[in-house]
Design a protein around this motif. Sequence first.
Motif, PDB file in Angstrom:
ATOM      1  N   TRP A 154     -29.831  73.592  -3.323  1.00 33.13           N
ATOM      2  CA  TRP A 154     -29.498  72.226  -2.929  1.00 33.13           C
ATOM      3  C   TRP A 154     -30.562  71.245  -3.416  1.00 33.13           C
ATOM      4  N   LYS A 155     -31.817  71.663  -3.415  1.00 31.52           N
ATOM      5  CA  LYS A 155     -32.884  70.800  -3.933  1.00 31.52           C
ATOM      6  C   LYS A 155     -32.676  70.521  -5.417  1.00 31.52           C
ATOM      7  N   LEU A 156     -32.297  71.557  -6.166  1.00 37.71           N
ATOM      8  CA  LEU A 156     -32.051  71.362  -7.594  1.00 37.71           C
ATOM      9  C   LEU A 156     -30.881  70.412  -7.833  1.00 37.71           C
ATOM     10  N   LEU A 157     -29.810  70.568  -7.061  1.00 39.91           N
ATOM     11  CA  LEU A 157     -28.660  69.671  -7.221  1.00 39.91           C
ATOM     12  C   LEU A 157     -29.035  68.235  -6.876  1.00 39.91           C
ATOM     13  N   LYS A 158     -29.863  68.053  -5.870  1.00 37.28           N
ATOM     14  CA  LYS A 158     -30.311  66.707  -5.518  1.00 37.28           C
ATOM     15  C   LYS A 158     -31.120  66.086  -6.645  1.00 37.28           C
ATOM     16  N   GLU A 159     -32.013  66.862  -7.256  1.00 42.90           N
ATOM     17  CA  GLU A 159     -32.822  66.329  -8.348  1.00 42.90           C
ATOM     18  C   GLU A 159     -31.986  66.064  -9.592  1.00 42.90           C
ATOM     19  N   MET A 160     -30.917  66.853  -9.782  1.00 45.91           N
ATOM     20  CA  MET A 160     -30.032  66.576 -10.919  1.00 45.91           C
ATOM     21  C   MET A 160     -29.311  65.256 -10.738  1.00 45.91           C
TER      22      MET A 160
ATOM     23  N   GLY B 138     -21.332  47.003 -12.022  1.00 48.09           N
ATOM     24  CA  GLY B 138     -22.573  47.086 -12.779  1.00 48.09           C
ATOM     25  C   GLY B 138     -23.825  47.010 -11.945  1.00 48.09           C
ATOM     26  N   SER B 139     -23.724  46.792 -10.638  1.00 50.09           N
ATOM     27  CA  SER B 139     -24.920  46.741  -9.800  1.00 50.09           C
ATOM     28  C   SER B 139     -25.464  48.156  -9.582  1.00 50.09           C
ATOM     29  N   ARG B 140     -26.756  48.220  -9.344  1.00 53.10           N
ATOM     30  CA  ARG B 140     -27.408  49.522  -9.188  1.00 53.10           C
ATOM     31  C   ARG B 140     -27.144  50.071  -7.791  1.00 53.10           C
ATOM     32  N   PRO B 141     -26.755  51.342  -7.667  1.00 50.81           N
ATOM     33  CA  PRO B 141     -26.470  51.899  -6.340  1.00 50.81           C
ATOM     34  C   PRO B 141     -27.725  52.492  -5.703  1.00 50.81           C
ATOM     35  N   LEU B 142     -27.720  52.525  -4.385  1.00 48.68           N
ATOM     36  CA  LEU B 142     -28.712  53.270  -3.619  1.00 48.68           C
ATOM     37  C   LEU B 142     -28.166  54.670  -3.386  1.00 48.68           C
ATOM     38  N   LEU B 143     -28.985  55.687  -3.621  1.00 52.10           N
ATOM     39  CA  LEU B 143     -28.569  57.073  -3.449  1.00 52.10           C
ATOM     40  C   LEU B 143     -29.138  57.596  -2.141  1.00 52.10           C
ATOM     41  N   THR B 144     -28.275  58.020  -1.253  1.00 53.71           N
ATOM     42  CA  THR B 144     -28.692  58.578   0.029  1.00 53.71           C
ATOM     43  C   THR B 144     -28.191  60.008   0.136  1.00 53.71           C
ATOM     44  N   PHE B 145     -29.035  60.866   0.717  1.00 55.16           N
ATOM     45  CA  PHE B 145     -28.730  62.287   0.839  1.00 55.16           C
ATOM     46  C   PHE B 145     -28.964  62.721   2.280  1.00 55.16           C
ATOM     47  N   SER B 146     -28.163  63.650   2.723  1.00 47.78           N
ATOM     48  CA  SER B 146     -28.352  64.207   4.059  1.00 47.78           C
ATOM     49  C   SER B 146     -29.553  65.144   4.068  1.00 47.78           C
ATOM     50  N   SER B 147     -30.041  65.443   5.262  1.00 43.74           N
ATOM     51  CA  SER B 147     -31.230  66.291   5.380  1.00 43.74           C
ATOM     52  C   SER B 147     -30.962  67.736   4.972  1.00 43.74           C
ATOM     53  N   ASN B 148     -29.687  68.121   4.821  1.00 47.27           N
ATOM     54  CA  ASN B 148     -29.377  69.508   4.429  1.00 47.27           C
ATOM     55  C   ASN B 148     -29.814  69.834   3.012  1.00 47.27           C
ATOM     56  N   PHE B 149     -30.057  68.793   2.182  1.00 47.36           N
ATOM     57  CA  PHE B 149     -30.442  69.058   0.802  1.00 47.36           C
ATOM     58  C   PHE B 149     -31.835  69.679   0.697  1.00 47.36           C
ATOM     59  N   GLU B 150     -32.630  69.586   1.747  1.00 48.46           N
ATOM     60  CA  GLU B 150     -33.961  70.194   1.736  1.00 48.46           C
ATOM     61  C   GLU B 150     -33.959  71.600   2.306  1.00 48.46           C
ATOM     62  N   LYS B 151     -32.775  72.142   2.582  1.00 52.98           N
ATOM     63  CA  LYS B 151     -32.702  73.429   3.268  1.00 52.98           C
ATOM     64  C   LYS B 151     -32.929  74.590   2.314  1.00 52.98           C
ATOM     65  N   ASP B 152     -32.200  74.610   1.184  1.00 57.70           N
ATOM     66  CA  ASP B 152     -32.276  75.725   0.236  1.00 57.70           C
ATOM     67  C   ASP B 152     -32.703  75.219  -1.128  1.00 57.70           C
ATOM     68  N   ALA B 153     -33.095  76.178  -1.994  1.00 59.51           N
ATOM     69  CA  ALA B 153     -33.607  75.806  -3.321  1.00 59.51           C
ATOM     70  C   ALA B 153     -32.507  75.244  -4.210  1.00 59.51           C
TER      71      ALA B 153
END
Length: 330
Positions: free
Chosen positions: A176-182, A159-174
């Motif tokens: 991947w950006k949408l999937l990150k925001e989802m 039940g604890s809140r997780p930290l979400l970390t993403f690799s720098s590749n998510f900023e490469k294409d549009a």
Amino acid sequence: MGKKRKHSETQTAEPKKKDEAAPERPKRSLFGWKDKEEVQQQTESNTDPPQVFRNKEKVMVTCSRRINYRYRHLMLNMVSLLPHCKKDNKVESRSSKGATLNELIELRGCSSALFFECRKHQDLYLWMARCPNGPSVKFLVNAVHTMEELKLTGNHLKGSRPLLTFSSNFEKDAHWKLLKEMIIQFSDTFFSIIFFQIFGTPKEHRKSKPYHDHVFVFSIADDHIWFRNYQISVPHNESDKMVRGGLDKMTLVEVGPRFCLNPIKIFAGSFGGPTLYENPFYVSPNQIRALEKRQKAGKYAKKVKAKTRRKMHELSNPLEPDEFADMWRE
């Protein structure tokens, strides 16, 4: 008989109230006496409006019928990791599953969904959708390892809140950006106002704990999204107390589960609609199995061709008669 007295005479005159009221006694605390002005200022500062939980985002997690036991365990692991989710009954995997799921999500009061769809008892597809207006993403799930299979040493609080970390590749294409925001919270990349919150637990949720002790890691490798779950391990001995900001003693221990997401398509609607993105490198599991069967069939064809070539070679190159062949015959 004597005369009755008048009612007005029986009423006694009430004593007149004094204009000057007695001064209020100051309140006493553990540290001494308090003046009235100080008490009033403290009460005004303490009367803040109560914090109200306003983020009502919920995720419905369900699966299709005839799902494999291994994939069902993966779904249950995700339910245990997301305190703001609701689990529902199995849904028939047909072409009309989108309307059925949208109705179920509306009845349960959810705003997004994770739908695990199993095909042929061996292929797992994951639908990540915002309901009822969309968008939605369809993934092929590979390299599945549940918590029960891994038997890792990590163990974080439920039940604890997780930290979400993403690799720098998510900023490469549009896409991947949408999937990150989802995966996180808010996105205006393709749409005007869209609020997503699937893996990110809302703040001050009634089923969540107010601190972070594990991390969800999303990394991109070979055009696939790899998911990992790690516990944040901090030393608790009195001699090894960690100073604020000292990350050198903090370690990460994997908890599980782990899996790989291969994006297939991004749709504008919920579980369908116009296609916004299609993965050009995607190969379906049916095509992979067909190629494997062809390769196995090719092995038998090679054996037959080798036999015919051997016979043709023997006919074209006959052996000379052996002069000692009839030596022992009598």
